[in-house]
Design a protein around this motif. Structure first.
Motif, mmCIF file in Angstrom:
data_model
loop_
_atom_site.group_PDB
_atom_site.id
_atom_site.type_symbol
_atom_site.label_atom_id
_atom_site.label_comp_id
_atom_site.label_asym_id
_atom_site.label_seq_id
_atom_site.Cartn_x
_atom_site.Cartn_y
_atom_site.Cartn_z
ATOM 1 N N THR A 1 -14.333 12.541 24.108
ATOM 2 C CA THR A 1 -12.528 12.468 24.409
ATOM 3 C C THR A 1 -11.860 12.983 25.720
ATOM 4 O O THR A 1 -13.061 12.933 26.464
ATOM 5 C CB THR A 1 -12.202 14.027 23.711
ATOM 6 O OG1 THR A 1 -13.378 15.137 24.222
ATOM 7 C CG2 THR A 1 -12.952 13.779 22.075
ATOM 8 N N VAL B 1 -7.896 12.383 28.146
ATOM 9 C CA VAL B 1 -6.730 13.231 28.348
ATOM 10 C C VAL B 1 -5.619 12.297 29.241
ATOM 11 O O VAL B 1 -6.812 11.629 30.095
ATOM 12 C CB VAL B 1 -6.313 14.076 28.247
ATOM 13 C CG1 VAL B 1 -6.770 14.981 29.960
ATOM 14 C CG2 VAL B 1 -4.911 14.998 28.320
ATOM 15 N N GLY C 1 -3.766 12.816 24.186
ATOM 16 C CA GLY C 1 -5.398 12.712 24.048
ATOM 17 C C GLY C 1 -5.867 11.609 24.103
ATOM 18 O O GLY C 1 -4.981 10.496 22.578
#
Length: 261
Positions: free
Chosen positions: A190, A192, A178
């Motif tokens: 955020t 990934v 992440g």
């Protein structure tokens, strides 16, 4: 036409100003034409004393594709004038209309020659990975770009900052790792690793193979920017950004001055 447009981009770069998108002119530029214009633009920069230190992949994640309206990856050349070293401070006075991207950089210990490069080949050839920021910049008016415009403009390269945290890609799951991006201490986004072509490693393999078909190898010691995992972030004087990658570490950058636009 190719040389003229490449020279126009180089002059805009030198003078810190923007130009009309090539795709809004009656030029009928193909993607192949755009890469030839890029080669002319960068040849001018190299002739002025810059040296090639790596490559970058652009337009790999959905947030960036949606923002730009460009839905396929592209690539550009990194030069010695683009890396910000030392205190990780970016002087906006040297840029035109910058935006920041948080991503992973791969630093190679071996050459990679496509086509036929796999993700495992990339991992084996990588010395280490680091979190980084690319500060993209466009010589095209108001970021009104189509794929031909950004390709010609060296994939909208500006400058980049590498973090200090070095990780072994054999020991990291870069697909699931992440990334947290903060702007001025506040959570901004955020993401990934899978947001980038399924994995940043896949993106690097794609670029190795794409360039290999053009007779351009990856060289040991080169930096390969794998593509943004974040949205494009507008920046101005006093802003601070930090991206943290799980299991790896962080990279931070601070901005001073005022860009041209």
């Amino acid at each position: 036409m190719i040389d003229q447009l490449g020279d126009e981009l180089y002059q805009a770069y030198q003078e810190r100003r923007t130009i009309q998108p090539f795709t809004e002119r009656d030029l009928d530029i193909t993607l192949e034409d755009a890469y030839q214009i890029q080669q002319r633009f960068m040849a001018q920069r190299l002739a002025a004393g810059e040296t090639v230190v790596g490559k970058k992949i652009g337009v790999t994640s959905r947030p960036v594709q949606d923002f730009l309206g460009v839905f396929q990856p592209d690539f550009g050349i990194l030069t010695s004038a683009m890396e910000i070293k030392g205190d990780n401070v970016v002087d906006l006075n040297g840029l035109i209309q910058p935006k920041a991207e948080a991503e992973l950089a791969f630093v190679l210990k071996e050459d990679l020659n496509g086509p036929g490069v796999t993700a495992m080949d990339v991992i084996r050839a990588t010395d280490y990975v680091v979190p980084c920021f690319e500060i993209v910049d466009s010589r095209i008016n108001d970021w009104k770009i189509k794929i031909q415009d950004t390709v010609a403009d060296n994939a909208s390269c500006g400058v980049y900052v590498l973090g200090d945290a070095k990780g072994d890609p054999k020991k990291l799951d870069l697909t699931l790792a992440g990334m947290v991006l903060r702007k001025n201490g506040e959570l901004y986004s955020t993401s990934v690793g899978a947001a980038v072509q399924g994995s940043p490693v896949n993106a690097v393999a794609w670029l190795a193979n794409t360039l290999g078909e053009l007779g351009i190898p990856f060289k040991a010691g080169e930096v390969i920017l794998s593509g943004s995992q974040s949205e494009l972030v507008s920046v101005q004087d006093g802003d601070e950004l930090e991206c943290t990658v799980g299991g790896l570490g962080s990279c931070s950058v601070r901005f001073t001055g005022r860009s041209a636009v």
